[in-house]
Design a protein around this motif. Structure first.
Motif, PDB file in Angstrom:
ATOM      1  N   HIS A   1      58.924  36.995  52.609  1.00 23.29           N
ATOM      2  CA  HIS A   1      57.968  38.113  52.615  1.00 23.29           C
ATOM      3  C   HIS A   1      57.426  38.419  51.225  1.00 23.29           C
ATOM      4  CE1 HIS A   1      61.801  40.241  51.756  1.00 23.29           C
ATOM      5  NE2 HIS A   1      61.028  40.999  50.992  1.00 23.29           N
ATOM      6  N   CYS A   2      58.092  37.922  50.177  1.00 24.67           N
ATOM      7  CA  CYS A   2      57.595  38.154  48.823  1.00 24.67           C
ATOM      8  C   CYS A   2      56.306  37.374  48.556  1.00 24.67           C
ATOM      9  CB  CYS A   2      58.646  37.766  47.793  1.00 24.67           C
ATOM     10  SG  CYS A   2      60.044  38.912  47.690  1.00 24.67           S
ATOM     11  N   TRP A   3      56.009  36.384  49.405  1.00 28.80           N
ATOM     12  CA  TRP A   3      54.803  35.579  49.222  1.00 28.80           C
ATOM     13  C   TRP A   3      53.615  36.152  49.986  1.00 28.80           C
ATOM     14  CZ3 TRP A   3      55.464  31.601  45.819  1.00 28.80           C
ATOM     15  CH2 TRP A   3      56.772  31.197  45.562  1.00 28.80           C
ATOM     16  N   VAL A   4      53.861  37.166  50.800  1.00 30.62           N
ATOM     17  CA  VAL A   4      52.815  37.715  51.664  1.00 30.62           C
ATOM     18  C   VAL A   4      51.886  38.617  50.854  1.00 30.62           C
ATOM     19  CG1 VAL A   4      52.320  39.136  53.679  1.00 30.62           C
ATOM     20  CG2 VAL A   4      54.284  37.580  53.692  1.00 30.62           C
ATOM     21  N   LYS A   5      50.582  38.388  50.966  1.00 33.51           N
ATOM     22  CA  LYS A   5      49.574  39.179  50.258  1.00 33.51           C
ATOM     23  C   LYS A   5      48.928  40.161  51.225  1.00 33.51           C
ATOM     24  CE  LYS A   5      48.728  34.840  47.889  1.00 33.51           C
ATOM     25  NZ  LYS A   5      47.785  33.721  47.732  1.00 33.51           N
ATOM     26  N   ASP A   6      48.969  41.413  50.883  1.00 31.30           N
ATOM     27  CA  ASP A   6      48.390  42.466  51.717  1.00 31.30           C
ATOM     28  C   ASP A   6      47.141  42.998  51.016  1.00 31.30           C
ATOM     29  OD1 ASP A   6      47.707  44.685  53.180  1.00 31.30           O
ATOM     30  OD2 ASP A   6      49.733  45.536  53.238  1.00 31.30           O
ATOM     31  N   PRO A   7      45.938  42.608  51.486  1.00 30.18           N
ATOM     32  CA  PRO A   7      44.716  43.053  50.798  1.00 30.18           C
ATOM     33  C   PRO A   7      44.539  44.559  50.816  1.00 30.18           C
ATOM     34  CG  PRO A   7      44.190  41.989  52.890  1.00 30.18           C
ATOM     35  CD  PRO A   7      45.644  41.744  52.639  1.00 30.18           C
ATOM     36  N   TRP A   8      45.005  45.239  51.866  1.00 30.08           N
ATOM     37  CA  TRP A   8      44.881  46.694  51.922  1.00 30.08           C
ATOM     38  C   TRP A   8      45.765  47.356  50.865  1.00 30.08           C
ATOM     39  CZ3 TRP A   8      40.955  48.705  54.351  1.00 30.08           C
ATOM     40  CH2 TRP A   8      40.397  48.018  55.429  1.00 30.08           C
ATOM     41  N   LYS A   9      46.959  46.820  50.702  1.00 29.01           N
ATOM     42  CA  LYS A   9      47.845  47.371  49.677  1.00 29.01           C
ATOM     43  C   LYS A   9      47.282  47.087  48.293  1.00 29.01           C
ATOM     44  CE  LYS A   9      52.731  47.735  48.479  1.00 29.01           C
ATOM     45  NZ  LYS A   9      54.107  47.366  48.889  1.00 29.01           N
ATOM     46  N   SER A  10      46.748  45.870  48.102  1.00 28.57           N
ATOM     47  CA  SER A  10      46.144  45.524  46.815  1.00 28.57           C
ATOM     48  C   SER A  10      44.972  46.452  46.507  1.00 28.57           C
ATOM     49  CB  SER A  10      45.679  44.067  46.828  1.00 28.57           C
ATOM     50  OG  SER A  10      46.760  43.173  46.996  1.00 28.57           O
ATOM     51  N   MET A  11      44.125  46.717  47.514  1.00 28.00           N
ATOM     52  CA  MET A  11      42.973  47.594  47.313  1.00 28.00           C
ATOM     53  C   MET A  11      43.404  49.029  47.037  1.00 28.00           C
ATOM     54  SD  MET A  11      40.066  46.135  47.189  1.00 28.00           S
ATOM     55  CE  MET A  11      39.148  47.672  47.269  1.00 28.00           C
ATOM     56  N   SER A  12      44.556  49.422  47.586  1.00 31.17           N
ATOM     57  CA  SER A  12      45.020  50.794  47.335  1.00 31.17           C
ATOM     58  C   SER A  12      45.324  50.993  45.849  1.00 31.17           C
ATOM     59  CB  SER A  12      46.270  51.088  48.173  1.00 31.17           C
ATOM     60  OG  SER A  12      47.407  50.381  47.707  1.00 31.17           O
ATOM     61  N   TYR A  13      45.809  49.951  45.184  1.00 32.85           N
ATOM     62  CA  TYR A  13      46.048  50.051  43.740  1.00 32.85           C
ATOM     63  C   TYR A  13      44.729  50.132  42.979  1.00 32.85           C
ATOM     64  CZ  TYR A  13      51.026  49.043  44.349  1.00 32.85           C
ATOM     65  OH  TYR A  13      52.354  49.111  44.699  1.00 32.85           O
TER      66      TYR A  13
ATOM     67  N   ILE B   1      52.536  35.105  43.669  1.00 35.38           N
ATOM     68  CA  ILE B   1      53.290  36.236  44.224  1.00 35.38           C
ATOM     69  C   ILE B   1      52.598  37.543  43.842  1.00 35.38           C
ATOM     70  CG2 ILE B   1      55.481  37.495  44.171  1.00 35.38           C
ATOM     71  CD1 ILE B   1      56.912  34.906  43.634  1.00 35.38           C
ATOM     72  N   PRO B   2      52.278  38.418  44.810  1.00 38.08           N
ATOM     73  CA  PRO B   2      51.635  39.701  44.486  1.00 38.08           C
ATOM     74  C   PRO B   2      52.503  40.541  43.556  1.00 38.08           C
ATOM     75  CG  PRO B   2      51.529  39.249  46.848  1.00 38.08           C
ATOM     76  CD  PRO B   2      52.452  38.233  46.260  1.00 38.08           C
ATOM     77  N   HIS B   3      51.863  41.344  42.734  1.00 35.81           N
ATOM     78  CA  HIS B   3      52.614  42.101  41.730  1.00 35.81           C
ATOM     79  C   HIS B   3      53.605  43.071  42.366  1.00 35.81           C
ATOM     80  CE1 HIS B   3      49.494  45.239  42.478  1.00 35.81           C
ATOM     81  NE2 HIS B   3      50.482  46.049  42.205  1.00 35.81           N
ATOM     82  N   TYR B   4      53.318  43.571  43.585  1.00 34.44           N
ATOM     83  CA  TYR B   4      54.204  44.546  44.213  1.00 34.44           C
ATOM     84  C   TYR B   4      55.431  43.882  44.844  1.00 34.44           C
ATOM     85  CZ  TYR B   4      50.651  43.172  47.680  1.00 34.44           C
ATOM     86  OH  TYR B   4      49.753  42.461  48.451  1.00 34.44           O
ATOM     87  N   HIS B   5      55.539  42.557  44.761  1.00 33.05           N
ATOM     88  CA  HIS B   5      56.751  41.865  45.207  1.00 33.05           C
ATOM     89  C   HIS B   5      57.531  41.246  44.049  1.00 33.05           C
ATOM     90  CE1 HIS B   5      55.835  42.488  49.330  1.00 33.05           C
ATOM     91  NE2 HIS B   5      54.906  41.570  49.456  1.00 33.05           N
ATOM     92  N   LEU B   6      57.034  41.375  42.827  1.00 39.77           N
ATOM     93  CA  LEU B   6      57.669  40.686  41.710  1.00 39.77           C
ATOM     94  C   LEU B   6      59.084  41.186  41.434  1.00 39.77           C
ATOM     95  CD1 LEU B   6      54.718  40.413  39.159  1.00 39.77           C
ATOM     96  CD2 LEU B   6      55.784  38.542  40.437  1.00 39.77           C
ATOM     97  N   ILE B   7      59.289  42.501  41.510  1.00 38.20           N
ATOM     98  CA  ILE B   7      60.609  43.064  41.214  1.00 38.20           C
ATOM     99  C   ILE B   7      61.645  42.519  42.182  1.00 38.20           C
ATOM    100  CG2 ILE B   7      61.983  45.172  41.116  1.00 38.20           C
ATOM    101  CD1 ILE B   7      60.073  44.864  38.805  1.00 38.20           C
ATOM    102  N   GLU B   8      61.312  42.495  43.466  1.00 39.98           N
ATOM    103  CA  GLU B   8      62.267  41.983  44.446  1.00 39.98           C
ATOM    104  C   GLU B   8      62.498  40.490  44.259  1.00 39.98           C
ATOM    105  OE1 GLU B   8      63.095  41.881  49.268  1.00 39.98           O
ATOM    106  OE2 GLU B   8      61.204  42.673  48.498  1.00 39.98           O
TER     107      GLU B   8
END
Length: 411
Positions: A121-133, A388-395
């Motif tokens: 799931h760390c490889w999954v890109k969520d465009p809505w979450k990305s746009m929220s940032y 990897i999206p930035h919001y999954h990097l920590i995990e």
């Protein structure tokens, strides 16, 4: 330079990142050097991936250098002599205490081993979450500008410049994610958002995206890396005194980025704005022209605004924050790619590989700035897997964390 920056800013390098070798290793039998604990004895920390400032973090990563593992129980003599993945281990299990990591030895694991350990799931890109940032950062940028213009107080302006410059840097990081394709799986969305974000802070999106890709593909290579690489004595001797002074004397290296966009690093030719530059192949020239046009449009807009609000007001609202952003970019880039007490290795020829180059980057903990600039401090795993999206990097990083100092802790 690193010593000055670290002492002045109080920044300490994060403990380095290392992955545990997986191929051909039985976790119940493998033992870490200088420790009686096996891989299965290690306790991995829990990770919370939320978007707020209070999220828990664990920066317990120990080294970005390859992990050395003592021979497995029951292995034959040839394996004992050759070591893990063919790396010599003439001392066997009884390696001397305090022995140092050899940067000349190839890693005892493969890139695929690291990839396999990262949750899917760390490889999954969520465009809505990305746009929220993006929405969050843009709202903050305009809010800060409106508040500063309304108050128009010399007590407020310095605070505004620091805050807005940091937000410009945050916008850059999101555009950086678009360039890597970690923003979404939609190439057109990445391109549109990337152009809007980068053009707004005077960065040619495609020109920089392509050169940054070159940097990732060649990091740690003395000749082929794109920027902040060591200069050979031959190249250094060709530099005039002014270039030497501006490149190596604080604070001028912190203001280098716009000049790098125009003329690259010493010893290299070309420009991020020139479609005929040797930075690009013929098929990329159309993209470079598009980005240069967008950059020019933004520059023209700023000129127009200077006539509307006056050059001094534009300087206060945009000019000073822009240079704060440039300082952020140059500082963070330097901190992630250079050691402090122990210098990082650089390779050339057959000694270099993508994995070895990526492992010579450094993670940095920026405290509460981590959330603002989208966890850019988790840099080792980003260099190895920029998709990897930035919001999954920590995990993704925390998978390799250990709580005890059982490995060699420096390069």
């Amino acid at each position: 330079m690193a010593s000055w920056v670290l002492s002045e800013c109080g920044l300490k390098p994060l403990p380095h990142i290392f992955p545990r070798p997986r191929t051909g290793i039985n976790p119940s039998k493998a033992r870490f050097l200088h420790s009686k604990k096996s891989i299965t004895d290690l306790k991995l920390p829990s990770v919370k991936c939320s978007g707020d400032f209070s999220r828990d973090r664990n920066w317990g990563l120990k080294v970005s250098a390859p992990l050395r593992v003592a021979p497995l129980e029951g292995e034959d003599e040839e394996e004992r002599i050759n070591g893990v993945n063919g790396i010599g281990n003439n001392k066997g299990v009884e390696e001397e205490e305090g022995s140092e990591f050899d940067p000349g030895a190839p890693p005892p694991f493969k890139l695929a081993d690291i990839r396999a350990a990262i949750p899917k799931h760390c490889w999954v890109k969520d465009p809505w979450k990305s746009m929220s940032y993006v929405v969050r950062d843009v709202v903050v940028v305009f809010g800060l500008a409106a508040a500063a213009a309304y108050l128009n107080n010399w007590v407020v302006w310095p605070l505004y410049w620091a805050a807005q410059g940091t937000m410009f840097w945050a916008l850059f990081v999101l555009g950086h994610d678009c360039g890597h394709g970690s923003f979404s799986n939609d190439h057109k969305l990445n391109s549109v958002v990337g152009h809007l974000l980068h053009s707004s802070i005077l960065v040619p999106y495609h020109g920089w995206r392509i050169s940054h890709r070159t940097h990732h593909q060649n990091h740690g290579h003395v000749e082929n890396d794109e920027s902040w690489h060591p200069l050979s004595e031959k190249i250094y001797r060709t530099l005039d005194s002014a270039t030497r002074f501006l490149r190596f004397k604080i604070p001028f290296p912190l203001l280098a980025y716009p000049f790098y966009l125009w003329s690259r690093s010493p010893g290299k030719t070309g420009s991020h704005f020139d479609p005929n530059s040797d930075l690009f192949v013929p098929s990329e020239r159309k993209d470079v022209i598009t980005s240069t046009v967008c950059w020019t449009a933004m520059a023209a807009l700023l000129v127009g605004l200077s006539f509307v609000m006056g050059p001094m007001q534009l300087l206060k609202l945009y000019g000073v924050p822009y240079w704060i952003f440039v300082m952020w970019l140059d500082l963070v880039t330097y901190l992630h790619h250079h050691g402090h007490e122990d210098k990082l290795p650089w390779y050339r020829g057959k000694e270099w590989s993508y994995l070895r180059g990526g492992l010579t980057t450094l993670d940095r903990d920026y405290g509460w700035f981590n959330n603002i600039h989208h966890d850019i401090g988790t840099h080792v795993i980003h260099h190895l897997f920029p998709q990897i999206p930035h919001y999954h990097l920590i995990e993704a990083v925390s998978i390799f964390s250990v709580d005890q100092p059982t490995v060699l802790n420096h390069l």
